[in-house]
Design a protein around this motif. Structure first.
Motif, short mmCIF file in Angstrom:
data_model
loop_
_atom_site.label_atom_id
_atom_site.label_comp_id
_atom_site.label_asym_id
_atom_site.label_seq_id
_atom_site.Cartn_x
_atom_site.Cartn_y
_atom_site.Cartn_z
N TYR A 75 -8.11 7.76 2.93
CA TYR A 75 -8.49 6.41 2.50
C TYR A 75 -7.70 5.35 3.25
O TYR A 75 -8.27 4.43 3.85
CB TYR A 75 -8.30 6.27 1.00
N ASN A 76 -6.37 5.43 3.20
CA ASN A 76 -5.53 4.48 3.93
C ASN A 76 -4.10 5.02 4.03
O ASN A 76 -3.76 6.04 3.44
CB ASN A 76 -5.55 3.08 3.30
N ALA A 77 -3.27 4.31 4.79
CA ALA A 77 -1.91 4.76 5.05
C ALA A 77 -1.05 4.76 3.79
O ALA A 77 -0.09 5.53 3.69
CB ALA A 77 -1.26 3.88 6.12
N GLN A 78 -1.38 3.89 2.82
CA GLN A 78 -0.60 3.84 1.59
C GLN A 78 -0.68 5.15 0.80
O GLN A 78 0.17 5.43 -0.04
CB GLN A 78 -1.06 2.68 0.70
N HIS A 79 -1.72 5.94 1.07
CA HIS A 79 -1.90 7.21 0.36
C HIS A 79 -1.65 8.41 1.27
O HIS A 79 -2.13 9.51 1.00
CB HIS A 79 -3.31 7.27 -0.24
N ASP A 106 0.90 10.19 1.51
CA ASP A 106 1.74 11.23 0.92
C ASP A 106 1.31 11.65 -0.49
O ASP A 106 2.04 12.39 -1.16
CB ASP A 106 3.21 10.79 0.89
N HIS A 107 0.15 11.19 -0.95
CA HIS A 107 -0.28 11.58 -2.30
C HIS A 107 -1.76 11.34 -2.52
O HIS A 107 -2.41 10.61 -1.77
CB HIS A 107 0.53 10.81 -3.35
N PHE A 108 -2.27 12.00 -3.56
CA PHE A 108 -3.60 11.70 -4.09
C PHE A 108 -3.44 10.74 -5.27
O PHE A 108 -2.56 10.94 -6.11
CB PHE A 108 -4.29 12.97 -4.62
N HIS A 109 -4.28 9.75 -5.33
CA HIS A 109 -4.32 8.84 -6.48
C HIS A 109 -5.58 9.16 -7.28
O HIS A 109 -6.69 9.11 -6.76
CB HIS A 109 -4.36 7.38 -6.02
N PHE A 110 -5.39 9.51 -8.56
CA PHE A 110 -6.52 9.76 -9.47
C PHE A 110 -6.47 8.70 -10.57
O PHE A 110 -5.40 8.50 -11.17
CB PHE A 110 -6.41 11.13 -10.14
#
Length: 228
Positions: free
Chosen positions: A204-208, A210-214
């Protein structure tokens, strides 16, 4: 034509998970409306807890959190999942999320996460590593603009996994790799998209990176979902 309609009706009756008006049951396979039904539990804590109880999920109800100085923040439907077969082993422990997020995590564990681990590694996930849920902040930590779903504990960030055989899988280190680890991460991301209103990954983008956002953002009658 009538016979075809009857056949279609019979097929749907056997698949309550694909009907928008049927009661959600975590024992049913993931269907077309499972995710929207989970997100719809945001305003019904009693129903969400009853759903977990019927499924035998181990949990503790969390104390309500409020911010009088920041009314957009806080929650009253917090759940702390237990570990073991009837819960979810999370690291660090003591994670509190809004109930619909916890319910989707359990469904994700049973129907997505463990099958993917068996398929790719012939092992099981022993621990899900997270970066937290509740955080009273706006989107991307900005000083203005919309509020993050983290502000009401309606989101959780997942950074990696540890398998029973000791294998460690990291979103940051393995997403761009090749082989089983990268394939596993894409499978569990794609499966989460069927259960959460929003799923964001390094794609999605660089802010993510290092993780998945649910999260279980409520988007009204449109039921629009976001998977990236």
């Amino acid at each position: 034509m009538g016979a075809l309609a009857l056949a279609g009706y019979g097929w749907l009756r056997e698949r309550p998970q694909d009907l928008p008006w049927t009661q959600l049951d975590l024992a049913d396979p993931i269907g077309m409306f499972t995710g929207s039904k989970l997100a719809g539990l945001t305003d019904d804590f009693d129903q969400c807890r009853a759903l977990l109880d019927r499924a035998g999920v181990g949990y503790d109800a969390a104390d309500a959190v409020s911010r009088p100085d920041q009314p957009q923040c806080g929650y009253s439907d917090g759940i702390e999942l237990s570990g073991g077969d009837e819960g979810l082993d999370l690291s660090p422990g003591g994670l509190e999320t809004a109930c619909p997020v916890a319910a989707a995590l359990m469904k994700w564990k049973w129907d997505v996460l463990q099958p993917a681990a068996r398929r790719h590694f012939d092992s099981r996930v022993a621990q899900v590593i997270h970066l937290g849920s509740y955080s009273c902040r706006r989107l991307y930590g900005r000083e203005s603009g919309g509020w993050s779903e983290h502000a009401t504990a309606d989101a959780v960030d997942i950074s990696g996994f540890r398998l029973e055989d000791g294998t460690r899988i990291s979103v940051l280190e393995d997403w761009d790799g090749e082989g089983a680890r990268a394939a596993f991460l894409r499978d569990v991301r794609d499966g989460a998209c069927k259960l959460y209103a929003t799923v964001l990954s390094p794609e999605y983008n660089a802010q993510h990176r290092d993780h998945f956002h649910f999260d279980q953002a409520e988007r009204g009658a449109s039921g629009r979902r976001m998977c990236g």
